[in-house]
Design a protein around this motif. Structure first.
Motif, PDB file in Angstrom:
ATOM      1  N   LYS A 111       0.824  -1.216   0.000  1.00  0.00           N
ATOM      2  CA  LYS A 111       0.000   0.000   0.000  1.00  0.00           C
ATOM      3  C   LYS A 111       0.857   1.265   0.000  1.00  0.00           C
ATOM      4  CE  LYS A 111      -3.845  -2.241   2.426  1.00  0.00           C
ATOM      5  NZ  LYS A 111      -4.618  -2.305   3.698  1.00  0.00           N
ATOM      6  N   ILE A 112       2.052   1.179   0.570  1.00  0.00           N
ATOM      7  CA  ILE A 112       2.950   2.336   0.594  1.00  0.00           C
ATOM      8  C   ILE A 112       3.563   2.566  -0.779  1.00  0.00           C
ATOM      9  CG2 ILE A 112       5.094   3.236   1.600  1.00  0.00           C
ATOM     10  CD1 ILE A 112       4.326   1.685   4.167  1.00  0.00           C
ATOM     11  N   GLY A 113       3.848   1.478  -1.489  1.00  0.00           N
ATOM     12  CA  GLY A 113       4.375   1.611  -2.846  1.00  0.00           C
ATOM     13  C   GLY A 113       5.542   0.693  -3.097  1.00  0.00           C
ATOM     14  N   THR A 114       5.394  -0.205  -4.052  1.00  0.00           N
ATOM     15  CA  THR A 114       6.455  -1.173  -4.319  1.00  0.00           C
ATOM     16  C   THR A 114       7.665  -0.542  -5.001  1.00  0.00           C
ATOM     17  OG1 THR A 114       5.368  -1.787  -6.405  1.00  0.00           O
ATOM     18  CG2 THR A 114       4.850  -3.113  -4.454  1.00  0.00           C
ATOM     19  N   ASP A 115       7.562   0.727  -5.390  1.00  0.00           N
ATOM     20  CA  ASP A 115       8.715   1.446  -5.918  1.00  0.00           C
ATOM     21  C   ASP A 115       9.542   2.104  -4.816  1.00  0.00           C
ATOM     22  OD1 ASP A 115       6.588   3.166  -5.341  1.00  0.00           O
ATOM     23  OD2 ASP A 115       7.286   4.696  -6.752  1.00  0.00           O
ATOM     24  N   LYS A 116       9.065   1.992  -3.574  1.00  0.00           N
ATOM     25  CA  LYS A 116       9.717   2.676  -2.458  1.00  0.00           C
ATOM     26  C   LYS A 116      10.247   1.732  -1.388  1.00  0.00           C
ATOM     27  CE  LYS A 116       6.515   6.629  -2.822  1.00  0.00           C
ATOM     28  NZ  LYS A 116       5.550   6.005  -3.746  1.00  0.00           N
ATOM     29  N   VAL A 117       9.732   0.499  -1.334  1.00  0.00           N
ATOM     30  CA  VAL A 117      10.045  -0.392  -0.218  1.00  0.00           C
ATOM     31  C   VAL A 117      10.407  -1.781  -0.713  1.00  0.00           C
ATOM     32  CG1 VAL A 117       8.593   0.844   1.433  1.00  0.00           C
ATOM     33  CG2 VAL A 117       7.609  -1.016   0.081  1.00  0.00           C
ATOM     34  N   ALA A 118      11.199  -2.470   0.101  1.00  0.00           N
ATOM     35  CA  ALA A 118      11.499  -3.889  -0.091  1.00  0.00           C
ATOM     36  C   ALA A 118      11.285  -4.582   1.242  1.00  0.00           C
ATOM     37  CB  ALA A 118      12.936  -4.083  -0.566  1.00  0.00           C
ATOM     38  N   LEU A 119      10.980  -5.857   1.201  1.00  0.00           N
ATOM     39  CA  LEU A 119      10.730  -6.635   2.418  1.00  0.00           C
ATOM     40  C   LEU A 119      11.823  -7.689   2.594  1.00  0.00           C
ATOM     41  CD1 LEU A 119       9.133  -7.608   4.857  1.00  0.00           C
ATOM     42  CD2 LEU A 119       7.591  -8.832   3.300  1.00  0.00           C
ATOM     43  N   GLU A 120      12.499  -7.605   3.730  1.00  0.00           N
ATOM     44  CA  GLU A 120      13.495  -8.608   4.130  1.00  0.00           C
ATOM     45  C   GLU A 120      12.913  -9.342   5.338  1.00  0.00           C
ATOM     46  OE1 GLU A 120      18.223  -8.879   5.453  1.00  0.00           O
ATOM     47  OE2 GLU A 120      17.269  -6.917   5.188  1.00  0.00           O
ATOM     48  N   PRO A 121      12.346 -10.523   5.129  1.00  0.00           N
ATOM     49  CA  PRO A 121      11.544 -11.147   6.192  1.00  0.00           C
ATOM     50  C   PRO A 121      12.340 -11.785   7.329  1.00  0.00           C
ATOM     51  CG  PRO A 121      11.523 -12.502   4.225  1.00  0.00           C
ATOM     52  CD  PRO A 121      12.222 -11.230   3.853  1.00  0.00           C
ATOM     53  N   TYR A 122      13.647 -11.975   7.164  1.00  0.00           N
ATOM     54  CA  TYR A 122      14.449 -12.629   8.201  1.00  0.00           C
ATOM     55  C   TYR A 122      15.784 -11.920   8.358  1.00  0.00           C
ATOM     56  CZ  TYR A 122      11.131 -16.440   7.457  1.00  0.00           C
ATOM     57  OH  TYR A 122       9.982 -17.182   7.345  1.00  0.00           O
ATOM     58  N   ASN A 123      16.339 -12.007   9.554  1.00  0.00           N
ATOM     59  CA  ASN A 123      17.679 -11.491   9.821  1.00  0.00           C
ATOM     60  C   ASN A 123      18.517 -12.570  10.493  1.00  0.00           C
ATOM     61  OD1 ASN A 123      19.681  -9.169  10.220  1.00  0.00           O
ATOM     62  ND2 ASN A 123      19.460  -9.972  12.306  1.00  0.00           N
ATOM     63  N   GLU A 124      19.634 -12.903   9.876  1.00  0.00           N
ATOM     64  CA  GLU A 124      20.624 -13.820  10.434  1.00  0.00           C
ATOM     65  C   GLU A 124      19.999 -15.078  11.051  1.00  0.00           C
ATOM     66  OE1 GLU A 124      23.241 -11.563  12.982  1.00  0.00           O
ATOM     67  OE2 GLU A 124      24.099 -10.470  11.288  1.00  0.00           O
ATOM     68  N   PRO A 125      19.257 -15.845  10.258  1.00  0.00           N
ATOM     69  CA  PRO A 125      18.643 -17.067  10.796  1.00  0.00           C
ATOM     70  C   PRO A 125      19.691 -18.067  11.279  1.00  0.00           C
ATOM     71  CG  PRO A 125      18.470 -16.974   8.403  1.00  0.00           C
ATOM     72  CD  PRO A 125      18.957 -15.638   8.839  1.00  0.00           C
ATOM     73  N   THR A 126      19.385 -18.722  12.382  1.00  0.00           N
ATOM     74  CA  THR A 126      20.365 -19.593  13.046  1.00  0.00           C
ATOM     75  C   THR A 126      20.163 -21.053  12.667  1.00  0.00           C
ATOM     76  OG1 THR A 126      18.918 -19.655  14.991  1.00  0.00           O
ATOM     77  CG2 THR A 126      20.698 -18.038  14.993  1.00  0.00           C
ATOM     78  N   HIS A 127      20.154 -21.325  11.380  1.00  0.00           N
ATOM     79  CA  HIS A 127      20.050 -22.708  10.915  1.00  0.00           C
ATOM     80  C   HIS A 127      21.440 -23.169  10.495  1.00  0.00           C
ATOM     81  CE1 HIS A 127      15.663 -23.724  10.657  1.00  0.00           C
ATOM     82  NE2 HIS A 127      15.609 -22.433  10.918  1.00  0.00           N
ATOM     83  N   TYR A 128      21.986 -24.131  11.225  1.00  0.00           N
ATOM     84  CA  TYR A 128      23.322 -24.673  10.986  1.00  0.00           C
ATOM     85  C   TYR A 128      23.201 -26.186  10.823  1.00  0.00           C
ATOM     86  CZ  TYR A 128      25.008 -20.146  12.710  1.00  0.00           C
ATOM     87  OH  TYR A 128      25.249 -18.803  12.879  1.00  0.00           O
ATOM     88  N   PRO A 129      24.218 -26.898  10.294  1.00  0.00           N
ATOM     89  CA  PRO A 129      25.469 -26.375   9.718  1.00  0.00           C
ATOM     90  C   PRO A 129      25.258 -25.806   8.324  1.00  0.00           C
ATOM     91  CG  PRO A 129      25.402 -28.746   9.490  1.00  0.00           C
ATOM     92  CD  PRO A 129      24.173 -28.363  10.270  1.00  0.00           C
ATOM     93  N   CYS A 130      26.297 -25.174   7.807  1.00  0.00           N
ATOM     94  CA  CYS A 130      26.197 -24.482   6.517  1.00  0.00           C
ATOM     95  C   CYS A 130      26.685 -25.360   5.375  1.00  0.00           C
ATOM     96  CB  CYS A 130      27.015 -23.200   6.555  1.00  0.00           C
ATOM     97  SG  CYS A 130      26.589 -22.111   7.908  1.00  0.00           S
ATOM     98  N   ASP A 131      26.213 -26.557   5.294  1.00  0.00           N
ATOM     99  CA  ASP A 131      26.611 -27.415   4.192  1.00  0.00           C
ATOM    100  C   ASP A 131      25.540 -28.489   3.997  1.00  0.00           C
ATOM    101  OD1 ASP A 131      27.056 -29.499   6.096  1.00  0.00           O
ATOM    102  OD2 ASP A 131      29.092 -28.747   6.442  1.00  0.00           O
ATOM    103  N   SER A 132      25.808 -29.401   3.116  1.00  0.00           N
ATOM    104  CA  SER A 132      24.804 -30.402   2.744  1.00  0.00           C
ATOM    105  C   SER A 132      24.497 -31.389   3.860  1.00  0.00           C
ATOM    106  CB  SER A 132      25.283 -31.176   1.507  1.00  0.00           C
ATOM    107  OG  SER A 132      26.529 -31.803   1.768  1.00  0.00           O
TER     108      SER A 132
END
Length: 414
Positions: free
Chosen positions: A165-186
């Protein structure tokens, strides 16, 4: 037949968003203290309506009299930034629903509109904190099928609708910050892959035009990014990583009141372990530590100092970290300009010398990291506008004036 084929291609581009691209971002700064750490009552429930006012935020770190006249966000714009990464505690949104949640969303919408009215774009980052543990990072740290993750994703969709509603030309959404899911491999589970994929799908059910900032697990690091499989990719996505490598340099921080952890140089080759230890000893003596405290702290610091110099951190190691991200993007047909360095920064040495880096070393590091991001066309966001650890683009204490040396390191001042 040619007309039919053209119409079919045109229709397909509308469906897939093939002509879309994320909002243009270049140089940003994190604003963390305002809408994070939403005030709580004595019983640890959130005060309502939630979130601090702008004046409460500014007055929490220094006297209001230290702030110059004029609009804070206009001041940020005048420094040369084109966007802010606005971090927001999702706790009040998770703790409410219905009309009460709408009230919280209205508070946040007004805040975002205030920022964009000053000529800045906004990356709206849902940034979990732990002051109310029930709504902290733990809620998204488990199974992709958990009730907590489901609640979180539902909340994200509501935030997306508010931002559209504010305007998709003005804002972006970052839904998570530094998620703690480990380990970082397969060897890890696919929970984070599923959570991120499902969340993008939820947002796209609300809007195909809203720019989304996706992130890997493992604390949002490059290691987490390159473990992510962008099967959910579309042209309106950025991919975030945070750059605090090496952490031993960027976060020189003591464990207690009588310990010192400071003075590692950048690059490592510009000094020696002996010089760092001698400097640390002088700073401890000047701070009035006893001989026993100085000796114990020196013994504890030697291993950390030796390891840093053994690794010999410098520009080549930084380049290798960036190259991992760039190679991942290339392998997945993603332009490097859609990589987003969402945080980088260095703790500035405190006045007592107990923590942080000397300013000259900090500035050399920030210059190198910023230049590498720009080499590949990546937008970046420095951490942050103001905080008590000297990771700030304004002076850390006294009148809230721009740190001109730091702005120069960021390419924002002559």
């Amino acid at each position: 037949m040619r007309i039919v084929a053209f119409v079919a291609i045109w229709a397909l581009s509308l469906i897939t968003g093939a002509e879309a691209e994320p909002i243009a971002l270049q140089k940003g700064v994190g604003v963390h203290g305002w809408l994070n750490w939403s005030p709580v009552e004595q019983d640890r429930s959130y005060k309502w309506p939630p979130y601090r006012t702008e004046k409460e935020w500014l007055g929490a770190g220094r006297p209001l009299a230290d702030w110059p006249d004029g609009e804070v966000f206009a001041g940020i714009r005048s420094m040369g930034f084109d966007f802010v990464r606005l971090t927001v505690d999702p706790g009040p949104l998770l703790a409410s629903d219905g009309a009460k949640r709408q009230q919280a969303l209205d508070v946040l919408a007004a805040a975002v509109e205030h920022v964009v009215s000053n000529g800045l774009k906004v990356v709206f980052n849902l940034h979990s904190v732990e002051q109310v543990p029930a709504y902290g990072l733990k809620i998204i740290s488990g199974s992709a099928d958990s009730e907590g993750v489901t609640r979180y994703r539902t909340m994200v969709a509501a935030v997306a609708a508010m931002l559209v509603k504010i305007g998709t030309d003005k804002v972006a959404l970052e839904p998570y910050n530094e998620p703690t899911h480990y380990p970082c491999d397969s060897s890890g589970s696919d929970d984070w892959q599923r959570i991120m994929s499902d969340t993008v799908r939820d947002i796209r059910a609300v809007s195909r035009d809203l720019t989304v900032v996706a992130t890997g697990g493992c604390g949002g690091s490059v290691a987490g990014l390159v473990d992510l499989k962008p099967s959910f990719d579309d042209p309106n996505l950025y991919y975030s990583f945070h750059m605090y490598e090496p952490h031993s340099f960027t976060h020189q921080r003591p464990d207690g009141t009588t310990t010192f952890a400071s003075g590692l140089p950048w690059p490592a080759a510009s000094s020696t372990p002996e010089v760092v230890i001698e400097t640390l000893a002088a700073q401890m003596e000047a701070a009035g530590l006893s001989q026993v405290e100085r000796m114990m702290n020196t013994v504890a610091a030697r291993e950390r100092i030796a390891q840093y110099f053994e690794e010999n951190w410098g520009t080549s190691q930084l380049e290798a970290v960036f190259q991992q991200a760039v190679d991942w993007a290339k392998a997945n047909n993603i332009e490097s300009r859609r990589l987003f360095m969402g945080e980088f920064g260095v703790i500035l040495m405190s006045s007592d010398g107990s923590m942080g880096a000397f300013n000259a070393d900090r500035l050399r590091y920030l210059t190198a990291v910023r230049q590498l991001a720009e080499r590949y066309g990546m937008p970046w966001s420095i951490w942050e506008y103001t905080n008590p650890y000297g990771m700030t683009v304004i002076q850390p204490s006294g009148p809230a004036l721009p740190d001109l040396d730091l702005l120069k390191a960021l390419g924002l001042a002559p």
